[in-house]
Scaffold this active site. Structure first.
Site, PDB file in Angstrom:
ATOM      1  N   GLU A 145     -15.379   2.981  -0.330  1.00 15.03           N
ATOM      2  CA  GLU A 145     -15.602   3.438  -1.708  1.00 15.03           C
ATOM      3  C   GLU A 145     -17.083   3.443  -2.103  1.00 15.03           C
ATOM      4  O   GLU A 145     -17.519   2.674  -2.965  1.00 15.03           O
ATOM      5  CB  GLU A 145     -14.800   2.574  -2.687  1.00 15.03           C
ATOM      6  CG  GLU A 145     -13.301   2.686  -2.476  1.00 15.03           C
ATOM      7  CD  GLU A 145     -12.489   2.003  -3.557  1.00 15.03           C
ATOM      8  OE1 GLU A 145     -13.073   1.408  -4.480  1.00 15.03           O
ATOM      9  OE2 GLU A 145     -11.245   2.080  -3.490  1.00 15.03           O
ATOM     10  N   GLU A 167      -5.994   2.314   1.342  1.00 17.08           N
ATOM     11  CA  GLU A 167      -5.635   1.228   0.416  1.00 17.08           C
ATOM     12  C   GLU A 167      -4.655   1.775  -0.603  1.00 17.08           C
ATOM     13  O   GLU A 167      -4.792   2.906  -1.077  1.00 17.08           O
ATOM     14  CB  GLU A 167      -6.848   0.714  -0.378  1.00 17.08           C
ATOM     15  CG  GLU A 167      -7.794  -0.153   0.377  1.00 17.08           C
ATOM     16  CD  GLU A 167      -8.907  -0.725  -0.507  1.00 17.08           C
ATOM     17  OE1 GLU A 167      -8.690  -0.949  -1.725  1.00 17.08           O
ATOM     18  OE2 GLU A 167     -10.006  -0.927   0.031  1.00 17.08           O
TER      19      GLU A 167
HETATM   20  C1  BG6 Z   1     -10.469  -1.239  -4.165  1.00 22.41           C
HETATM   21  C2  BG6 Z   1     -11.456  -2.042  -3.375  1.00 22.41           C
HETATM   22  O1  BG6 Z   1     -11.173  -0.431  -5.027  1.00 22.41           O
HETATM   23  O2  BG6 Z   1      -9.606  -1.925  -5.016  1.00 22.41           O
HETATM   24  C3  BG6 Z   1     -11.035  -3.485  -3.119  1.00 22.41           C
HETATM   25  O3  BG6 Z   1     -11.763  -1.417  -2.158  1.00 22.41           O
HETATM   26  C4  BG6 Z   1     -10.398  -4.069  -4.367  1.00 22.41           C
HETATM   27  O4  BG6 Z   1     -12.149  -4.214  -2.715  1.00 22.41           O
HETATM   28  C5  BG6 Z   1      -9.155  -3.233  -4.696  1.00 22.41           C
HETATM   29  O5  BG6 Z   1     -10.092  -5.426  -4.248  1.00 22.41           O
HETATM   30  C6  BG6 Z   1      -8.349  -3.739  -5.881  1.00 22.41           C
HETATM   31  O6  BG6 Z   1      -9.134  -3.857  -7.018  1.00 22.41           O
HETATM   32  P1  BG6 Z   1      -9.377  -5.250  -7.735  1.00 22.41           P
HETATM   33  O7  BG6 Z   1     -10.554  -5.038  -8.596  1.00 22.41           O
HETATM   34  O8  BG6 Z   1      -8.139  -5.549  -8.506  1.00 22.41           O
HETATM   35  O9  BG6 Z   1      -9.617  -6.235  -6.664  1.00 22.41           O
END
Ligand code: BG6
Length: 466
Positions: A165, A367
Site C-alpha cells: 500500500e 489482504e
Molecule cells: C492494511 C494494512 O491497510 O490494513 C495493514 O496493510 C493494516 O497493515 C490493515 O493492519 C488493517 O487496518 P488497521 O488499521 O485496522 O490495522
C-alpha cells in the site's frame, strides 16, 4: 450454497514484520519511524501500546508457521523490516538476516510458500529524520536495501513484493494528518508519492539485475501490493462528481496500476497536477527509471470501497485544490469498530476492471479481513471466540472473488489479513482480525477462534481431504 475454491488457488495469511515481530531492540535492530513516534507520544496509540511488542512472532515464528500448516494454509506473506536487515551504514546486519533465514527455512520445512514484502510503512528513523520519502537519497537507500535483500535471500524466496500500500504514507502522514508528523500538505504528499513510485521502480530494476546475475530462483517473481479499490460516486453523477472520480481513481489506483503494468504514470493526472502547481519535481532520466516499474503480478488489498463526490470547497485549508469529498452511500453497511464500509462486491468490480483494462496482469487478493473490538463477548463455555461475523465476512468476499474468476478475472489467490491477531498501528490491539486469538494477558498465547476451523474445512474441500 456451500463455498468451494478452485484447486491451485492460494489460500494464505497476510501479515507484516513491524506488526508482528516485536523484539524491537534485539540483535541491533535500528529504531523505526514507529518506535520514534511511540517514544515521542505513546498516548497517540490505543491503550498506550506503542510499536515495540508486535505479537511476539520473533520468538514464536515456528509455532505460528506450524499453526498455519495445521489450518492447511499454503502460503503467507510477511515483510522484512529494513530496520532489522540493515545497519546505518547501509550494510547487512547479520543478526537480523539470521532471523529471516530461520523464517524462510521454517516455511520451507512446513511446505508453505513464503511471499516476502520489503516495505510496510516502516522507515528506519534515521532516514525519516533526513526527510524520509521527500529526500531522493532515501529513494537510493531503499534500492540498496532491496539489492541486499535479493542477494541475501534470493535462493530462499520465490515471491517478492516491493511495497505494501504505497499510497498509505503519502495519505496518512502528509495529506490527512492522521499519522506523525500529522501534515496536511497535498503538494508534499504528491512528492512523497512520486518518490515511492521511483523507489518501487528502482527495486524492480535491482530484482531483474539480480535475476540476470543468478542470485534469484529461476521462477522468482516480483509484485506490488496496493489498496486498489475502484472508487464509486453517486448513482446520478454530475460532471463534477465524475471529475472527482477521475482524480481519485487516478491518484489512488491508476498511478500504481499504470506504473506496474506499463512503467508510466497517468498523463491526465500529471497534467491536472501541473495545472494547479502540485506536480512533483521530476528529474531528467526519471522516465527511464519508471519504465522499470513493470511487475510480474499484483496484490490487491481490499477492506472497503472509496466513495467520492465533487468537493464543496475548491481549495483545502492549506490553499491547495481539492479534488473530491467523501460520499456517504445511503445504503452502506458498516464495520462499526473500524469505521469502514463492508461492500463485498467491490472485490468483483476490481476483478472486472482488471479483466477489461489490464487483461495480461494476474493478481491475488493480498489482504481482506474484519477487525472487531472486545471479542471476549463472543466466547462460548469452552472459552473459544465464536466469530460468526468474520466467517460471514470472508465467505461473502470469497463468493464475489469466485464470481469474478468465473467471469474471466485472473485472480490466483486470497490471503486473509491478520490470521493471528496483531498490532495495528495507532489502533494497537483495539480491533482483532485473527482466525487465531493472541492472549495479551497470557504471554501472547495463541488460541483458535471458530473461524479457524471454518477456514480449515474450506481448504480441505479444495484439496479433497478431511
Ligand atoms: C492494511 C494494512 O491497510 O490494513 C495493514 O496493510 C493494516 O497493515 C490493515 O493492519 C488493517 O487496518 P488497521 O488499521 O485496522 O490495522
Amino acid at each position: 450454497m456451500q463455498l468451494t475454491i478452485p484447486k491451485g488457488f492460494f489460500m494464505g495469511a497476510a501479515m507484516s514484520g513491524p506488526q508482528t515481530e516485536g523484539a524491537y531492540k534485539k540483535d541491533h535492530r535500528l529504531e523505526s519511524f514507529w518506535d520514534h513516534w511511540s517514544d515521542l507520544s505513546v498516548s497517540d496509540f490505543y491503550n498506550k501500546v506503542g510499536s515495540y511488542v508486535g505479537n511476539d512472532f520473533y520468538e514464536r515464528y515456528e509455532e505460528d508457521i506450524k499453526l498455519f500448516k495445521s489450518l492447511h494454509l499454503d502460503s503467507f506473506r510477511t515483510s522484512i523490516q529494513w530496520t532489522r536487515l540493515m545497519d546505518q551504514d547501509q550494510k547487512l546486519n547479520p543478526e537480523g538476516a539470521a532471523f529471516y533465514h530461520k523464517v524462510c527455512a521454517c516455511a520451507k520445512e512446513n511446505d508453505i510458500e513464503l511471499f516476502m514484502n520489503l516495505y510496510h510503512f516502516d522507515m528506519p528513523y534515521y532516514l525519516f529524520a533526513r526527510g524520509g520519502w521527500e529526500n531522493r537519497e532515501v529513494v537510493e537507500a531503499y534500492a540498496v536495501y532491496a539489492r541486499t535483500a535479493f542477494r541475501e535471500f534470493g535462493k530462499e524466496i520465490r515471491y517478492w513484493f516491493t511495497f505494501n500500500e504505497p499510497i498509505v504514507e503519502p495519505d496518512q502522514e502528509y495529506r490527512h494528518g492522521a499519522w506523525y508528523p500529522f501534515l496536511k500538505d497535498e503538494k508534499r504528499g504528491m512528492q512523497v508519492q512520486y518518490h515511492i513510485a521511483l523507489a518501487h521502480s528502482l527495486a524492480v530494476r535491482e530484482f531483474r539485475k539480480a535475476k540476470e546475475e543468478g542470485y534469484l530462483l529461476k521462477d522468482a517473481q516480483i509484485g506490488l501490493i496496493n489498496a486498489f479499490a475502484p472508487p464509486y460516486t453517486k448513482e446520478d453523477p454530475t460532471p463534477e462528481d465524475l471529475e472527482a472520480l477521475r482524480m481519485t481513481d487516478g491518484i489512488h489506483n491508476r498511478w500504481w496500476l499504470d506504473l506496474s503494468t506499463s512503467g508510466t504514470l497517468p498523463g491526465d493526472v500529471l497534467e491536472t497536477l501541473k495545472a494547479c502547481g502540485m506536480a512533483p519535481e521530476m528529474r531528467p532520466g526519471d522516465e527511464e527509471i519508471l519504465k522499470c516499474g513493470r511487475v510480474d503480478w499484483l496484490g490487491f488489498n481490499y477492506y472497503q470501497p472509496t466513495r467520492v463526490q465533487a468537493p464543496k470547497e475548491k481549495v483545502d485549508e492549506a490553499g491547495y485544490p481539492k479534488f473530491a469529498d467523501p460520499y456517504i452511500w445511503p445504503e452502506r453497511r458498516m464495520n462499526v469498530y473500524r469505521g469502514w464500509e463492508i461492500y463485498p462486491k467491490g472485490i468483483y468490480d476490481f476483478g472486472m476492471k482488471m479483466k477489461r483494462e489490464y487483461p495480461d496482469m494476474k493478481f491475488f487478493i493480498s489482504e481482506n479481513g474484519m477487525g472487531v473490538e472486545h471479542e471476549d463477548r463472543f466466547r462460548n463455555e469452552e472459552g473459544e471466540i465464536q466469530d460468526d461475523y468474520r466467517i460471514e465476512f470472508v465467505q461473502d468476499h470469497l463468493e464475489w472473488v469466485m464470481k469474478a474468476i468465473e467471469e474471466g478475472a485472473n485472480c490466483v489467490g486470497y490471503h486473509y489479513w491478520g490470521v493471528i491477531d496483531n498490532w495495528s498501528w495507532s489502533n494497537a490491539f483495539k480491533n482483532r482480525y485473527g482466525f487465531i486469538e493472541v492472549d495479551l494477558m497470557g504471554n501472547y498465547q495463541r488460541k483458535l477462534k471458530k473461524s479457524a476451523h471454518w477456514v480449515k474445512a474450506l481448504i480441505e474441500r479444495r484439496d479433497g481431504i478431511g
